[in-house]
Write a protein that holds these residues in place. Sequence first.
Motif, PDB file in Angstrom:
ATOM      1  N   ARG A 145     -80.356 133.670-102.745  1.00  0.00           N
ATOM      2  CA  ARG A 145     -79.250 134.514-102.283  1.00  0.00           C
ATOM      3  C   ARG A 145     -79.032 135.618-103.318  1.00  0.00           C
ATOM      4  O   ARG A 145     -79.172 135.389-104.525  1.00  0.00           O
ATOM      5  N   SER A 156     -89.529 143.057 -89.964  1.00  0.00           N
ATOM      6  CA  SER A 156     -88.623 143.487 -91.024  1.00  0.00           C
ATOM      7  C   SER A 156     -89.387 144.153 -92.163  1.00  0.00           C
ATOM      8  O   SER A 156     -88.956 145.175 -92.704  1.00  0.00           O
ATOM      9  N   GLU A 215     -87.917 144.591-105.076  1.00  0.00           N
ATOM     10  CA  GLU A 215     -87.465 143.282-104.602  1.00  0.00           C
ATOM     11  C   GLU A 215     -86.108 143.324-103.919  1.00  0.00           C
ATOM     12  O   GLU A 215     -85.829 142.514-103.039  1.00  0.00           O
ATOM     13  N   ARG A 234     -76.958 143.431-103.841  1.00  0.00           N
ATOM     14  CA  ARG A 234     -77.305 144.693-104.501  1.00  0.00           C
ATOM     15  C   ARG A 234     -76.012 145.394-104.925  1.00  0.00           C
ATOM     16  O   ARG A 234     -75.087 145.542-104.126  1.00  0.00           O
ATOM     17  N   LEU A 259     -87.104 141.300-100.781  1.00  0.00           N
ATOM     18  CA  LEU A 259     -86.843 139.863-100.697  1.00  0.00           C
ATOM     19  C   LEU A 259     -86.086 139.465 -99.432  1.00  0.00           C
ATOM     20  O   LEU A 259     -86.460 138.483 -98.776  1.00  0.00           O
ATOM     21  N   PRO A 260     -85.027 140.185 -99.024  1.00  0.00           N
ATOM     22  CA  PRO A 260     -84.378 139.807 -97.753  1.00  0.00           C
ATOM     23  C   PRO A 260     -85.328 139.880 -96.561  1.00  0.00           C
ATOM     24  O   PRO A 260     -85.272 139.037 -95.655  1.00  0.00           O
ATOM     25  N   ALA A 277     -78.788 137.894-108.402  1.00  0.00           N
ATOM     26  CA  ALA A 277     -79.386 136.838-107.574  1.00  0.00           C
ATOM     27  C   ALA A 277     -79.111 135.481-108.190  1.00  0.00           C
ATOM     28  O   ALA A 277     -79.105 135.328-109.420  1.00  0.00           O
ATOM     29  N   GLY A 294     -87.454 136.927 -96.568  1.00  0.00           N
ATOM     30  CA  GLY A 294     -86.679 135.784 -96.092  1.00  0.00           C
ATOM     31  C   GLY A 294     -86.692 135.692 -94.585  1.00  0.00           C
ATOM     32  O   GLY A 294     -86.806 134.603 -94.009  1.00  0.00           O
ATOM     33  N   ARG A 295     -86.590 136.836 -93.920  1.00  0.00           N
ATOM     34  CA  ARG A 295     -86.654 136.835 -92.446  1.00  0.00           C
ATOM     35  C   ARG A 295     -88.054 136.508 -91.949  1.00  0.00           C
ATOM     36  O   ARG A 295     -88.236 136.112 -90.799  1.00  0.00           O
TER      37      ARG A 295
END
Length: 717
Positions: free
Chosen positions: A494, A460, A478, A497, A482-483, A570, A486-487
């Motif tokens: 959480r 990712s 970010e 956008r 950031l997602p 966020a 997370g992966r």
Amino acid sequence: MLGASGVATKAGGRPLAYLRETGFAGRVYPINPRHRALFGFDCFPSLDALPEVPDLVVVAIPAEGVLPAVRQAAAMGVGAMVIYTSGFAEVGPEGGAAEREIRGICERTGLIVCGPNCQGIANLFNGLAVNFSTALSEGQPKPGPIGIVSQSGLVGALIASECMARSLGLGYLVSTGNEAGFEFADAVAHMTADPRIRVVVGYLEGIRDVARFRAAALRAREKGKPLVVLKAGRSSAAARAAASHTGALAGSARLHDALFAELGVMVEESLEDLVDAAVTLGAALPPPRGARVGIVGNSGGFNVLCTDDLHRFGLELASLSEPTRAEIAAHLPPFLPAQNPVDLASLPQADPATARALLQRVADDPGVDIVICCFGAIRAASAALTAELAAFARSAAKPMVAAWLASAPAGFVALSAAGVPTFTDPSRAARAARRLLDAAARPAGGAAPPADAAPADAASVAALVRQARREGRGVIGEAALLPALGRLGLRVPRMARVRTPEEAETAFAALGADGVAVKIDSPDIPHKTEAGGVALGIASPAACREAARTILGAVREKAPGAAIEGLLVAEMVGGGRAEVMIGIKRDPILGPFVAVGLGGVFVEILGDVAFRAAPFGEAEATALLRSLKAWPLLDGARDRPRLDVPALARAIAAVSRLAVAVPEIGELDLNPVLVGREGEGAVVVDALLRLAPAGAPRHGGGLMRNEAVEESGELDA
């Protein structure tokens, strides 16, 4: 010797004179069509006129003839060459092209080339001195346990000269120059493999191949042989000078220090320190068991100075046992205390044998690990005292170093010749004791980087990097990053956008959080707070809408040229007890490193950051955290709660693997990472990624100055 000269002061003549003086047992063939013989050796007109294929060809001809000579030697099956000649990568593109061809010939044929633009090599064990340094003309050095390797010929010669002045035995003197086919690391590997070598000292401007350097350093550590370097190019100005002097990128001083610490390489700060390290670690001393030092001298002032330096270098003043103090007191006048440091006053000159006996008593004390002798103004009894000290040192079960101040020079020479590390300053003697302890504390061997270098899902992040490269963007913010993290397995809040204040209001309701943070989404604004781009603790949809509107207005005013891609809403992460920064920094030579320190604004204000080369595991990540001055804050100092160090270590190790899995990452800042109490985890709440420059250079050329011309004059054709 291709380009041999009959003049002993020239690069093509001095090695021939050395070979004659040392009585080198091998066959020597000077090559110069203008001579029949040189220095007693039969001379030949060309390389192909020799009666046999030589093992080693030394080249001292002008630059335009070097490449043809390398081609010819390789075709003949010559094993190795030493090229003194300058005029290659250090002078421009044409010279660089010739040097690259030399490197290519080495890679294709296995030919070993030291240089070009070097002062050569010397093996003092067998007399093979094909090094034109004047240091070797100061007197034939005795073979011994010290190996010297230097990327600057003159600096290496200076180290050798200083060692010879102290009667130290030298095993090797190697100048690597431009390193077209033989590197600093190769010399280290060869020297540490020789059982006659105890320590390798070197002058290093830049590491050309970090994998080779790592392997050589770990091999030295495995064999218990200290590798000590003086690293040049530590300041930004010096780094620029080093780049023009060696053509090799010097890299960041902090990254080099981190690599050296990981590999057990000892680092000195001056030429004097480097020679002192050779003096200390080249001696056949028993390793100290601890940091407790006993001081024996003839001056209270010298002893106090030495005691101050013990504390400065992290050593301890040993506490002597009652029996030891009683025996000392029996030989001292009543006005001198029988305690450490031991002041013998006039006893060393009046009765050297008793002085030795008391020194032995201090060394035998179970509370003493290292002994420092500190004597000054010793003249009349110099020979007798140094004989007693040398005899003690030869039989001592604990290491001894000496400070010999304002005393007979012959005593300094006698102690040095007896294998006692001897210095003219108490501070240098105390520093030597610290070196002995550091060398003894180096772990044997070294763990290889973890085999599973790829994190669970780096795809990712890699996809984001490829997309940014296609779009011509050098930064990933970010909102997208950031997602992806997370992966990867890192905990992130959480988020949503959005592009407008109205969308921000809707996002607040969708997240269902008690509070949110609203941030500007712009690749041109790495420090959002300074641009008015952050609002925290937003507790209602309407407040979220107004916060978004305020942020957009502030950013347009403070950063009018920034590209604004929208906003990030966020959830606020609660429970964070500390802010930590985790980063990636990729050096064009040394590769990727991970940085860890206190997060938020503290990382720049305090500078409490530790680095380690990637990749590594959770145990190494924990050790990295322990090296921080801020470690007690994480570990629960002063009744503070212990934080979730295991979760933080897992995140750091994952980032280290990401650094290797995605080499296009130039820099990554995860700041802050909020660390909760034990069991609460660590959450990345802000992130920024900078791509590495496309096609960044990884290798360089050689020395800028012509050291052969500087020392020996014009090369003889």
